[in-house]
Write a protein that holds these residues in place. Structure first.
Motif, PDB file in Angstrom:
ATOM      1  N   ASP A  23       0.856  -1.179   0.000  1.00 32.58           N
ATOM      2  CA  ASP A  23       0.000   0.000   0.000  1.00 32.58           C
ATOM      3  C   ASP A  23       0.898   1.236   0.000  1.00 32.58           C
ATOM      4  N   PRO A  24       0.724   2.161  -0.950  1.00 30.57           N
ATOM      5  CA  PRO A  24       1.586   3.351  -1.001  1.00 30.57           C
ATOM      6  C   PRO A  24       1.579   4.153   0.297  1.00 30.57           C
ATOM      7  N   ALA A  25       0.467   4.122   1.023  1.00 31.83           N
ATOM      8  CA  ALA A  25       0.385   4.888   2.266  1.00 31.83           C
ATOM      9  C   ALA A  25       1.104   4.206   3.421  1.00 31.83           C
ATOM     10  N   ASP A  26       1.326   2.904   3.291  1.00 32.93           N
ATOM     11  CA  ASP A  26       2.013   2.145   4.343  1.00 32.93           C
ATOM     12  C   ASP A  26       2.831   1.049   3.676  1.00 32.93           C
ATOM     13  N   PRO A  27       3.945   1.406   3.024  1.00 33.37           N
ATOM     14  CA  PRO A  27       4.666   0.463   2.171  1.00 33.37           C
ATOM     15  C   PRO A  27       5.518  -0.565   2.906  1.00 33.37           C
ATOM     16  N   THR A  28       5.729  -0.400   4.212  1.00 37.43           N
ATOM     17  CA  THR A  28       6.560  -1.353   4.950  1.00 37.43           C
ATOM     18  C   THR A  28       5.765  -2.610   5.269  1.00 37.43           C
ATOM     19  N   PRO A  29       6.173  -3.779   4.767  1.00 37.02           N
ATOM     20  CA  PRO A  29       5.434  -5.016   5.055  1.00 37.02           C
ATOM     21  C   PRO A  29       5.379  -5.301   6.552  1.00 37.02           C
ATOM     22  N   LEU A  30       4.306  -5.921   6.988  1.00 38.07           N
ATOM     23  CA  LEU A  30       4.165  -6.280   8.398  1.00 38.07           C
ATOM     24  C   LEU A  30       5.322  -7.166   8.850  1.00 38.07           C
ATOM     25  N   THR A  31       5.817  -8.025   7.963  1.00 35.28           N
ATOM     26  CA  THR A  31       6.902  -8.927   8.333  1.00 35.28           C
ATOM     27  C   THR A  31       8.236  -8.203   8.519  1.00 35.28           C
ATOM     28  N   ASP A 151     -19.628 -21.221   9.053  1.00 37.85           N
ATOM     29  CA  ASP A 151     -18.493 -20.635   8.335  1.00 37.85           C
ATOM     30  C   ASP A 151     -17.332 -21.620   8.252  1.00 37.85           C
ATOM     31  N   TYR A 152     -16.898 -21.910   7.022  1.00 39.35           N
ATOM     32  CA  TYR A 152     -15.735 -22.777   6.837  1.00 39.35           C
ATOM     33  C   TYR A 152     -14.438 -21.972   6.802  1.00 39.35           C
ATOM     34  N   GLY A 153     -14.535 -20.688   7.097  1.00 35.56           N
ATOM     35  CA  GLY A 153     -13.386 -19.896   7.443  1.00 35.56           C
ATOM     36  C   GLY A 153     -12.405 -19.588   6.343  1.00 35.56           C
ATOM     37  N   GLY A 154     -11.140 -19.464   6.725  1.00 29.49           N
ATOM     38  CA  GLY A 154     -10.109 -19.100   5.776  1.00 29.49           C
ATOM     39  C   GLY A 154      -8.754 -18.979   6.444  1.00 29.49           C
ATOM     40  N   GLU A 155      -7.825 -18.398   5.706  1.00 27.84           N
ATOM     41  CA  GLU A 155      -6.438 -18.282   6.146  1.00 27.84           C
ATOM     42  C   GLU A 155      -6.151 -16.892   6.696  1.00 27.84           C
ATOM     43  N   LEU A 156      -5.314 -16.855   7.715  1.00 29.15           N
ATOM     44  CA  LEU A 156      -4.825 -15.602   8.286  1.00 29.15           C
ATOM     45  C   LEU A 156      -3.308 -15.700   8.339  1.00 29.15           C
ATOM     46  N   ASP A 157      -2.618 -14.616   7.958  1.00 29.74           N
ATOM     47  CA  ASP A 157      -1.153 -14.641   7.923  1.00 29.74           C
ATOM     48  C   ASP A 157      -0.633 -13.208   7.902  1.00 29.74           C
ATOM     49  N   PRO A 158       0.687 -13.006   8.069  1.00 31.32           N
ATOM     50  CA  PRO A 158       1.218 -11.646   8.139  1.00 31.32           C
ATOM     51  C   PRO A 158       1.551 -11.036   6.785  1.00 31.32           C
ATOM     52  N   HIS A 159       0.957 -11.542   5.718  1.00 32.91           N
ATOM     53  CA  HIS A 159       1.259 -11.051   4.373  1.00 32.91           C
ATOM     54  C   HIS A 159       0.039 -10.346   3.782  1.00 32.91           C
ATOM     55  N   GLY A 160      -0.790 -11.037   3.042  1.00 29.29           N
ATOM     56  CA  GLY A 160      -1.942 -10.407   2.412  1.00 29.29           C
ATOM     57  C   GLY A 160      -1.562  -9.743   1.103  1.00 29.29           C
ATOM     58  N   GLY A 165      -0.876  -7.765   6.202  1.00 29.84           N
ATOM     59  CA  GLY A 165      -1.311  -8.845   7.070  1.00 29.84           C
ATOM     60  C   GLY A 165      -2.802  -8.918   7.267  1.00 29.84           C
ATOM     61  N   ASN A 166      -3.234 -10.079   7.694  1.00 32.06           N
ATOM     62  CA  ASN A 166      -4.605 -10.320   8.143  1.00 32.06           C
ATOM     63  C   ASN A 166      -4.541 -11.124   9.441  1.00 32.06           C
ATOM     64  N   PRO A 167      -4.876 -10.463  10.559  1.00 29.53           N
ATOM     65  CA  PRO A 167      -5.441  -9.120  10.657  1.00 29.53           C
ATOM     66  C   PRO A 167      -4.395  -8.025  10.459  1.00 29.53           C
ATOM     67  N   LEU A 168      -4.883  -6.847  10.092  1.00 28.35           N
ATOM     68  CA  LEU A 168      -4.005  -5.691   9.987  1.00 28.35           C
ATOM     69  C   LEU A 168      -3.326  -5.440  11.337  1.00 28.35           C
ATOM     70  N   GLY A 169      -2.015  -5.280  11.295  1.00 29.74           N
ATOM     71  CA  GLY A 169      -1.293  -4.965  12.523  1.00 29.74           C
ATOM     72  C   GLY A 169      -1.171  -6.101  13.515  1.00 29.74           C
ATOM     73  N   GLY A 170      -1.517  -7.319  13.126  1.00 22.35           N
ATOM     74  CA  GLY A 170      -1.469  -8.438  14.052  1.00 22.35           C
ATOM     75  C   GLY A 170      -0.041  -8.878  14.350  1.00 22.35           C
ATOM     76  N   LEU A 171       0.332  -8.899  15.613  1.00 22.09           N
ATOM     77  CA  LEU A 171       1.655  -9.348  16.044  1.00 22.09           C
ATOM     78  C   LEU A 171       1.553 -10.705  16.736  1.00 22.09           C
ATOM     79  N   VAL A 172       2.595 -11.528  16.571  1.00 20.64           N
ATOM     80  CA  VAL A 172       2.640 -12.853  17.198  1.00 20.64           C
ATOM     81  C   VAL A 172       3.972 -13.007  17.920  1.00 20.64           C
ATOM     82  N   TYR A 173       3.919 -13.528  19.151  1.00 20.87           N
ATOM     83  CA  TYR A 173       5.120 -13.764  19.964  1.00 20.87           C
ATOM     84  C   TYR A 173       5.067 -15.174  20.549  1.00 20.87           C
ATOM     85  N   SER A 174       6.265 -15.682  20.924  1.00 24.79           N
ATOM     86  CA  SER A 174       6.341 -17.016  21.514  1.00 24.79           C
ATOM     87  C   SER A 174       7.582 -17.136  22.392  1.00 24.79           C
ATOM     88  N   ASN A 175       7.476 -17.990  23.412  1.00 29.63           N
ATOM     89  CA  ASN A 175       8.640 -18.330  24.230  1.00 29.63           C
ATOM     90  C   ASN A 175       9.017 -19.804  24.067  1.00 29.63           C
TER      91      ASN A 175
END
Length: 358
Positions: A23-31, A151-160, A165-175
């Protein structure tokens, strides 16, 4: 697996990402947006109001003040079988197709400032721990996570399509990764992850950020969004069973052997996909089984009547019987159709908007 086969699949993955347009307004990928947990996390990762899809609907600073069943927290934890979250809608009776950019975190344990998965919603969970990734899969009553019953749903990931990403701005962390050296109080940001939810089933893979970008692209693929967990995350999850296993690496989705030759299947952009192979669940060992009552405690009571229909019965492609592989493509042909409509509409809508603005 032959190196040339992985190289071929990597080329396919790169080509797919090249097709995506920032997106030209937010060109930095979520990843590419990295934040140390918890002090480096901003209130919102995706805050640009003039972006094509708008800013994210929730927030990323989540704590005791945001811990409630109306939380709009979009920072998600995937740690252990008793401590993980799922992306699901923020309002009742919703579909993933309609809310993919708005999903919020629903977690199995309190303390993360999120909504809690109500008691009894998790009906079977398998965790497969490998040298490259950790995979969760299982059965749920999705109506208790604000999803429509059918609903048989769909895929969510940090790309789109716009790399936001989907969701927009979604962050994931793990230990949970070996590279974390067993420190449960230190959390690594998961840059590449993949998730499917729908049909009262789910799967979620997080790739170890200490591994190469090539490996993360392989094992957290996001380009096969219409063929579900059965192909993307082969598993032996069973309704009523809660287990953690060590596992061999899966064959990356899209790769298969025919007449002794390694082939690459590419998901078509139109029509119902029909992969020419049957996925293989990787070998597992050292499995430890738990009782759900020991894992999930102090959770809110479910609301309304349960409409879960997930079963632990294996089914063949096109069957109306749920597959024992969670959130599987084989559960019904409608699964692929519903997810496909969401994905194609998202890509075309974003590209049309970008063409209009250019």
């Amino acid at each position: 697996m032959p190196g040339f086969a992985l190289s071929t699949l990597f080329v396919v993955a790169i080509a797919s990402k090249a097709f995506a347009q920032p997106d030209p307004a937010d060109p930095t990928p979520l990843t590419d947006k990295t934040y140390a947990y918890p002090t480096g996390i901003p209130y919102q990762v995706d805050y640009v109001t003039n972006a094509i899809r708008g800013p994210q609907v929730g927030y990323n600073i989540c704590n005791s003040t945001t811990q409630n069943q109306q939380s709009m927290c979009q920072t998600l934890m995937v740690n252990h079988i008793d401590d993980f979250c799922l992306w699901a809608p923020p309002y009742a009776n919703a579909t993933i197709a309609d809310t993919e950019q708005e999903e919020v975190a629903w977690c199995s344990k309190s303390g993360w400032g999120t909504r809690l998965i109500p008691a009894g919603v998790l009906q079977g969970v398998q965790v497969l721990k490998t040298s490259m990734y950790i995979q969760f899969a299982g059965f749920i009553d999705q109506t208790q996570l604000d999803m429509a019953a059918g609903d048989y749903g769909g895929e969510l990931d940090p790309h789109g399509a716009d790399l936001r990403g989907n969701p927009l701005g979604g962050l994931v962390y793990s230990n949970a990764f070996p590279s974390n050296n067993g420190n449960n109080n230190s959390f690594q940001q998961v840059m590449d992850w993949n998730s499917f939810i729908g049909g009262n089933q789910f799967c979620f893979t997080i790739c170890d950020p200490s591994t190469s970008s090539t490996d993360q692209s392989m094992y957290c693929q996001n380009t096969y969004d219409e063929i579900g967990c059965t192909y993307n995350m082969p598993n032996n999850a069973q309704n009523g069973t809660f287990e953690v296993c060590d596992a061999d690496l899966k064959t990356p989705v899209g790769l298969y052997v025919s007449n002794g030759a390694t082939m690459t299947y590419t998901q078509p952009y139109t029509g119902v996909p029909s992969p020419p192979y049957t996925p293989v669940v990787p070998s597992s060992s050292n499995c430890v089984t738990y009782h759900s009552t020991d894992l999930y405690t102090n959770l809110p009571s479910p609301t309304g009547a349960s409409t879960s229909t997930a079963t632990a019965t294996s089914g063949s492609s096109g069957s109306s019987t749920k597959s024992s592989s969670a959130a599987g493509f084989t559960s019904t042909s409608n699964s692929a159709v519903a997810i496909g409509v969401s994905s194609v509409a998202g890509i075309l809508g974003t590209l049309f908007a970008m063409a209009f603005l250019s």
